[in-house]
Design a protein around this motif. Structure first.
Motif, PDB file in Angstrom:
ATOM      1  N   VAL A  37       0.802  -1.232   0.000  1.00  0.00           N
ATOM      2  CA  VAL A  37       0.000   0.000   0.000  1.00  0.00           C
ATOM      3  C   VAL A  37       0.828   1.273   0.000  1.00  0.00           C
ATOM      4  N   ALA A  38       2.172   1.143   0.042  1.00  0.00           N
ATOM      5  CA  ALA A  38       3.001   2.342   0.146  1.00  0.00           C
ATOM      6  C   ALA A  38       4.154   2.408  -0.855  1.00  0.00           C
ATOM      7  N   VAL A  39       4.491   1.313  -1.494  1.00  0.00           N
ATOM      8  CA  VAL A  39       5.566   1.309  -2.493  1.00  0.00           C
ATOM      9  C   VAL A  39       4.912   1.502  -3.861  1.00  0.00           C
ATOM     10  N   PRO A  40       5.293   2.559  -4.594  1.00  0.00           N
ATOM     11  CA  PRO A  40       4.568   2.910  -5.825  1.00  0.00           C
ATOM     12  C   PRO A  40       4.324   1.756  -6.787  1.00  0.00           C
ATOM     13  N   GLU A  41       5.344   0.951  -7.110  1.00  0.00           N
ATOM     14  CA  GLU A  41       5.141  -0.105  -8.100  1.00  0.00           C
ATOM     15  C   GLU A  41       4.272  -1.242  -7.568  1.00  0.00           C
ATOM     16  N   LEU A  42       4.224  -1.438  -6.250  1.00  0.00           N
ATOM     17  CA  LEU A  42       3.352  -2.471  -5.680  1.00  0.00           C
ATOM     18  C   LEU A  42       1.923  -1.955  -5.537  1.00  0.00           C
ATOM     19  N   LEU A  43       1.773  -0.706  -5.182  1.00  0.00           N
ATOM     20  CA  LEU A  43       0.460  -0.065  -5.119  1.00  0.00           C
ATOM     21  C   LEU A  43      -0.197  -0.078  -6.504  1.00  0.00           C
ATOM     22  N   ASP A  44       0.629   0.070  -7.525  1.00  0.00           N
ATOM     23  CA  ASP A  44       0.131   0.129  -8.898  1.00  0.00           C
ATOM     24  C   ASP A  44      -0.484  -1.185  -9.362  1.00  0.00           C
ATOM     25  N   ARG A  45      -0.183  -2.283  -8.706  1.00  0.00           N
ATOM     26  CA  ARG A  45      -0.742  -3.582  -9.107  1.00  0.00           C
ATOM     27  C   ARG A  45      -2.254  -3.631  -8.931  1.00  0.00           C
ATOM     28  N   TRP A  46      -2.786  -2.839  -7.990  1.00  0.00           N
ATOM     29  CA  TRP A  46      -4.212  -2.955  -7.675  1.00  0.00           C
ATOM     30  C   TRP A  46      -4.956  -1.620  -7.631  1.00  0.00           C
ATOM     31  N   TYR A  47      -4.229  -0.491  -7.570  1.00  0.00           N
ATOM     32  CA  TYR A  47      -4.907   0.798  -7.425  1.00  0.00           C
ATOM     33  C   TYR A  47      -4.303   1.872  -8.319  1.00  0.00           C
ATOM     34  N   GLY A  48      -3.110   2.282  -7.986  1.00  0.00           N
ATOM     35  CA  GLY A  48      -2.466   3.365  -8.707  1.00  0.00           C
ATOM     36  C   GLY A  48      -1.051   3.539  -8.201  1.00  0.00           C
ATOM     37  N   THR A  49      -0.439   4.621  -8.593  1.00  0.00           N
ATOM     38  CA  THR A  49       0.933   4.870  -8.173  1.00  0.00           C
ATOM     39  C   THR A  49       1.075   6.336  -7.810  1.00  0.00           C
ATOM     40  N   PHE A  50       2.250   6.700  -7.347  1.00  0.00           N
ATOM     41  CA  PHE A  50       2.500   8.100  -7.047  1.00  0.00           C
ATOM     42  C   PHE A  50       3.928   8.442  -7.410  1.00  0.00           C
ATOM     43  N   THR A  51       4.130   9.732  -7.625  1.00  0.00           N
ATOM     44  CA  THR A  51       5.474  10.246  -7.853  1.00  0.00           C
ATOM     45  C   THR A  51       5.775  11.245  -6.756  1.00  0.00           C
ATOM     46  N   GLY A  52       7.041  11.482  -6.537  1.00  0.00           N
ATOM     47  CA  GLY A  52       7.456  12.392  -5.487  1.00  0.00           C
ATOM     48  C   GLY A  52       7.897  11.613  -4.268  1.00  0.00           C
ATOM     49  N   ASP A  53       8.359  12.349  -3.292  1.00  0.00           N
ATOM     50  CA  ASP A  53       8.883  11.760  -2.070  1.00  0.00           C
ATOM     51  C   ASP A  53       7.925  12.069  -0.924  1.00  0.00           C
ATOM     52  N   PRO A  54       7.278  11.051  -0.337  1.00  0.00           N
ATOM     53  CA  PRO A  54       6.356  11.306   0.770  1.00  0.00           C
ATOM     54  C   PRO A  54       6.999  12.083   1.927  1.00  0.00           C
ATOM     55  N   ALA A  55       8.312  11.985   2.075  1.00  0.00           N
ATOM     56  CA  ALA A  55       9.000  12.709   3.150  1.00  0.00           C
ATOM     57  C   ALA A  55       8.883  14.226   2.990  1.00  0.00           C
ATOM     58  N   THR A  56       8.635  14.687   1.759  1.00  0.00           N
ATOM     59  CA  THR A  56       8.477  16.127   1.527  1.00  0.00           C
ATOM     60  C   THR A  56       7.091  16.602   1.956  1.00  0.00           C
ATOM     61  N   GLY A  57       6.184  15.663   2.154  1.00  0.00           N
ATOM     62  CA  GLY A  57       4.823  16.006   2.561  1.00  0.00           C
ATOM     63  C   GLY A  57       3.843  16.098   1.412  1.00  0.00           C
ATOM     64  N   GLU A  58       4.331  15.984   0.166  1.00  0.00           N
ATOM     65  CA  GLU A  58       3.416  16.067  -0.961  1.00  0.00           C
ATOM     66  C   GLU A  58       3.859  15.129  -2.080  1.00  0.00           C
ATOM     67  N   VAL A  59       2.882  14.428  -2.662  1.00  0.00           N
ATOM     68  CA  VAL A  59       3.131  13.538  -3.800  1.00  0.00           C
ATOM     69  C   VAL A  59       2.044  13.779  -4.840  1.00  0.00           C
ATOM     70  N   ARG A  60       2.213  13.187  -5.994  1.00  0.00           N
ATOM     71  CA  ARG A  60       1.189  13.227  -7.041  1.00  0.00           C
ATOM     72  C   ARG A  60       0.689  11.801  -7.228  1.00  0.00           C
ATOM     73  N   LEU A  61      -0.622  11.611  -7.000  1.00  0.00           N
ATOM     74  CA  LEU A  61      -1.254  10.295  -7.067  1.00  0.00           C
ATOM     75  C   LEU A  61      -1.917  10.092  -8.418  1.00  0.00           C
ATOM     76  N   PHE A  62      -1.658   8.916  -9.010  1.00  0.00           N
ATOM     77  CA  PHE A  62      -2.264   8.518 -10.279  1.00  0.00           C
ATOM     78  C   PHE A  62      -3.081   7.259 -10.024  1.00  0.00           C
ATOM     79  N   VAL A  63      -4.386   7.322 -10.226  1.00  0.00           N
ATOM     80  CA  VAL A  63      -5.237   6.145 -10.073  1.00  0.00           C
ATOM     81  C   VAL A  63      -5.206   5.417 -11.419  1.00  0.00           C
ATOM     82  N   THR A  64      -4.141   4.666 -11.619  1.00  0.00           N
ATOM     83  CA  THR A  64      -3.914   4.017 -12.912  1.00  0.00           C
ATOM     84  C   THR A  64      -4.964   2.966 -13.217  1.00  0.00           C
ATOM     85  N   ALA A  65      -5.582   2.397 -12.205  1.00  0.00           N
ATOM     86  CA  ALA A  65      -6.646   1.416 -12.433  1.00  0.00           C
ATOM     87  C   ALA A  65      -7.833   2.058 -13.145  1.00  0.00           C
ATOM     88  N   GLU A  66      -7.910   3.391 -13.098  1.00  0.00           N
ATOM     89  CA  GLU A  66      -8.976   4.118 -13.790  1.00  0.00           C
ATOM     90  C   GLU A  66      -8.440   4.893 -14.995  1.00  0.00           C
TER      91      GLU A  66
END
Length: 166
Positions: A32-61
């Motif tokens: 649920v937190a590693v982009p390429e594993l999250l992408d298997r069932w929902y979507g992925t994200f870019t950016g570094d969560p440590a910065t406090g902001e990421v960009r979420l892509f709901v690739t399943a849609e």
């Protein structure tokens, strides 16, 4: 086959969904937190969560533009909380993980600002969490059909929405 709804009220304006996995907490965290594993069932994200902001892509849609998301809490491996930014309604989500004897329970909680859309959002989370279960059980998430969740679960979630206060 129509899926039975599992979401329930949690507080006055929150809904919660849980799934349990025969896996250690670190494994479920990764799902649920590693982009390429999250992408298997929902979507992925870019950016570094440590910065406090990421960009979420709901690739399943088929989302190719993504949406900005603020990471409000990140406590590896026990969970995280995020808030959507930008246009449209704000979504506030928390993912909490707990492990007992090698079984990890994931609980997703969404805080709502109003009852608008609860009758479709609820079935949507059921669908996505069952896609996660499928992936974790070695199955193709494409075997999970959204038509088994919506509109059949809509009335259940509309009743929950009627009980919410804001």
């Amino acid at each position: 086959m129509t899926a039975a709804p599992t979401g329930h009220l949690c507080g006055t304006s929150q809904l919660a969904w849980s799934r349990t996995f025969n896996a250690p907490i670190g494994h479920v965290w990764d799902a649920v937190a590693v982009p390429e594993l999250l992408d298997r069932w929902y979507g992925t994200f870019t950016g570094d969560p440590a910065t406090g902001e990421v960009r979420l892509f709901v690739t399943a849609e088929g989302d190719r533009e993504g949406s900005p998301v603020r990471v409000e809490r990140c406590d590896k491996p026990s969970g995280y909380a995020v808030r959507t930014l930008g246009e449209g309604p704000t979504w506030v989500l928390a993912v909490d993980l707990s492990e007992i004897e090698g079984f990890t329970t994931l609980t997703l909680v969404q805080t709502f600002e109003s009852a608008d859309g609860v009758d479709t959002i609820g079935p949507g989370w059921e669908y996505y969490l069952d896609r996660l279960v499928a992936v974790e059980n070695g199955l193709d998430p494409a075997t999970i059909n959204f038509d088994d969740y919506h509109p059949s679960q809509g009335a259940y979630y509309a009743r929950l929405a009627d009980q919410m206060t804001f």
